[in-house]
Scaffold this motif. Structure first.
Motif: not given
Length: 409
Positions: A51-55
């Protein structure tokens, strides 16, 4: 005695000293980035890390519009006009950042992405400061903050917030915000005397904006696989793939370290009319870069499985993707600073055309391969487009600057 004298001459060479400073600064940054990913994956797991990487990938993409090419244009203009356009760059950066955050909120549904959107301003502002540090030859000053203080602080914060907020995305987001705020405050304090009256110059803005499209397509090509993985697969795949990208990027760091110093050097030699020195520097440095990247690729292939095991057993399924990304980065480094050579000598347009072709190919391949092959399909798509854009860049540099590095053009 002669060897001692030669060694002293090497140490006294300003370009070599800057390369060494860039090396230690970038190595520190990479180590702390990898440590950050290691702590995140161990504490929060592949899905939350995904999620962090995507955001953050979306933030990084939009950040290119916010920095508006000012980071590289400052490197180009500061040797000629000193600090004349620094204030203008930061004012325009703030305006564009606010507009981007507001507009993006209407088109993005994921709550964790919306939470990260204000980082567009903080990340882009750091890149502008990086351009100032590079133009003034203060590589060590930037990397002490970026590669050490901010990295260490960020890791300590995600560990602290893990116990405060438990296993939550908010812990990572809060740590990122605080670390970027701290970094930019330090950068501003160290450079506050450079901020003067805002001087509007259409020529400066036009040159800066001409770099944006190429940069956007370059970052999109680098991040589109992560974004499409998140959209077409799941956040776990994104988390696994991000580790592959970061490990493979260790090879790319060889070129980044060199480019940090080489960019301003190109500008100085070009504006001084020292074209022969510029040609020699490119040829010799590219041969060294090619050898170093080949050695790094071999090491990466041999130890790929064991490297991924450090982050957890679930990350081993990305082994083939890691090798594919590693080979793409090998080609990237082996051709040298081709696009930097063209951009810093006033010829950024070819990068735009080439990136457009490569980006189109990348999107098509990702769309076709991700549903069936997942992270391996994404890695193959990016590797293919990366090889294409760098081979074209190498051919252009050889033709424009009349150089031969490997004797194949």
């Amino acid at each position: 005695m002669k060897k001692i004298i030669t060694f002293k001459k090497v140490l006294n060479n300003e370009f070599i000293i800057k390369i060494i400073e860039s090396f230690f600064g970038k190595v520190s940054f990479v180590l702390f980035t990898m440590l950050f990913s290691f702590v995140c994956t161990r504490l929060y797991g592949a899905e939350i890390f995904g999620q962090y990487t995507y955001a953050f990938s979306i933030v990084t993409l939009l950040m290119i519009f916010a920095k508006a090419g000012f980071d590289n244009s400052l490197i180009y203009y500061i040797p000629k006009y000193k600090d004349k356009y620094i204030s203008l760059s930061f004012v325009v950066n703030v305006i564009i950042s606010v507009i981007l955050v507001l507009v993006a909120n209407f088109f993005i549904d994921e709550w964790f992405v919306k939470l990260m959107l204000p980082l567009i301003w903080l990340v882009s502002m750091e890149q502008l400061f990086f351009g100032i540090y590079r133009a003034n030859g203060n590589i060590k000053g930037f990397y002490f903050v970026n590669g050490f203080l901010a990295g260490l602080f960020k890791i300590l914060l995600i560990i602290l917030f893990y116990f405060v907020f438990d296993r939550n995305f908010l812990s990572i987001a809060l740590a990122i915000y605080i670390s970027f705020l701290l970094s930019n405050l330090i950068y501003f304090y160290q450079n506050k005397e450079r901020f003067k009256k805002v001087i509007y110059d259409n020529g400066f803005l036009k040159y800066s904006f001409s770099l944006v499209l190429a940069a956007v397509m370059g970052v999109t090509m680098d991040k589109i696989d992560i974004i499409m993985l998140g959209t077409m697969k799941d956040m776990k795949s994104v988390g696994i793939y991000q580790i592959d990208v970061q490990v493979a990027n260790i090879i790319f760091m060889i070129l980044v370290i060199f480019d940090t110093v080489f960019g301003p050097q190109i500008s100085k030699l070009y504006h001084s009319g020292k074209y022969k020195e510029l040609q020699d520097l490119y040829v010799k440095s590219t041969r060294v870069l090619g050898l170093l990247s080949l050695i790094s690729l071999i090491i990466l292939i041999v130890f790929s499985k064991y490297i991924l095991l450090l982050f957890g057993k679930e990350f081993v399924e990305g082994q083939m993707a890691l090798i594919l990304r590693g080979f793409g980065q090998f080609i990237n480094v082996a051709v040298g600073s081709v696009w930097l050579m063209l951009a810093m000598t006033g010829n950024p347009k070819w990068h735009i055309y080439t990136n457009f072709i490569a980006l189109t190919l990348n999107i098509i391949l990702n769309y076709l391969l991700i549903p069936k092959y997942g992270v391996n399909g994404a890695a193959f798509a990016t590797m293919t487009s990366m090889i294409l854009v760098n081979i074209i860049g190498y051919i252009l540099v050889c033709k424009v600057f009349k150089v031969r590095v490997y004797g194949i053009v």
